[in-house]
Design an enzyme around this catalytic site. Structure first.
Site: not given
Ligand code: PGA
Length: 255
Positions: A9, A11, A97, A99, A169, A175, A215
């Protein structure tokens, strides 16, 4: 045997040139390695989708979008429909997601409508669920995830559920550099499988691909992927670095 999937992903990262270079590098890696028992999905920003879908040559790599509109078409300035995504050659779309839930106030009802529109347009859905830190600390994480799944798939029949991938997640791991332990991931994945069994029966529960996200990086992917109910990962930050992403793909036991 369930499919093994590593999805990236991206983003809101990578300009057009950078995106094409990264996609080509991952495609080259897969062509050389011939890791045919697993699939890789690249989820770049919308504007790269069509060209990336066109340049991929390895048989086990495909593309997906990071979101879609719940509407089919019309006067919705700035929105992208599932049909448009499908027309780029993409096969997947990420929906729900954290976010999008947090920054765009996406509700469970909206996500349900998005899932229905995506499936109608023959896209497979990578549905994200997961709890916030305070919800886990209160011991509420199982209830939260169950409720997210229950509401998102309201009215989705078994034939359609076969086109669903679920990504667990935990929001506190996205992140942040803090990863769920492999035991925490396994515990939740096994719980999610039990929810699918309750709603859709044993066969679908055993066939549904469950990804871990948050992460995930080369130093922890092998351990996470070795857990029984973890069928791969949805990778954010580490999917932007060719070397890290390829190491994660390569860390699958048995490949
Ligand atoms: P990250 O994000 O690997 O940077 O923690 C995962 C995601 O948001 O799908």
């Amino acid at each position: 045997m369930r499919r093994k999937i590593v999805a990236g992903n991206w983003k809101m990262n990578m300009n057009h040139t950078e995106g094409l270079l990264l996609a080509k590098a991952v495609d080259d890696f897969l062509l050389k390695k011939e890791l045919h028992s697993m699939e890789v999905i690249l989820c770049p920003p919308y504007i790269h989708l069509s060209q990336i879908a066109g340049l991929l040559r390895a048989s086990n790599i495909s593309t997906g979008a990071q979101d879609c509109s719940d509407k089919e078409s019309g006067a919705y300035t700035g929105e992208i429909s599932a049909g448009m995504i499908k027309s780029t050659g993409a096969e997947y779309v990420i929906i729900g997601h954290s976010e999008r839930r947090s920054y765009h106030n996406e509700s469970d009802e909206l996500l349900n409508a998005k899932i229905k529109t995506a499936l109608k347009n023959k896209l497979s859905v990578i549905f994200c669920c997961g709890e916030h830190l305070d919800e886990r600390e209160k011991g509420n994480h199982f209830n939260i995830v169950k409720s997210q799944i229950e509401k998102a798939f309201n009215g989705i029949e078994s034939e359609d559920f076969a086109n669903i991938i679920i990504a667990y997640e935990p929001v506190w791991a996205i992140g942040t550099g803090v990863t769920a332990s492999s035991d925490q991931a396994q515990e939740m994945h096994s719980y999610i499988r039990s929810i699918i069994k309750e709603f859709y029966g044993k066969k679908l529960s055993e066939e549904t691909v469950l990804l871990y996200g948050g992460s995930c990086k080369p130093s922890n992917s092998a351990e996470l992927f070795s857990m029984d109910d973890v069928d791969g990962g949805l990778i954010g930050g580490a999917s932007l670095k060719e070397e890290d992403f390829c190491k994660i793909i390569d860390s699958f036991p048995g490949k």
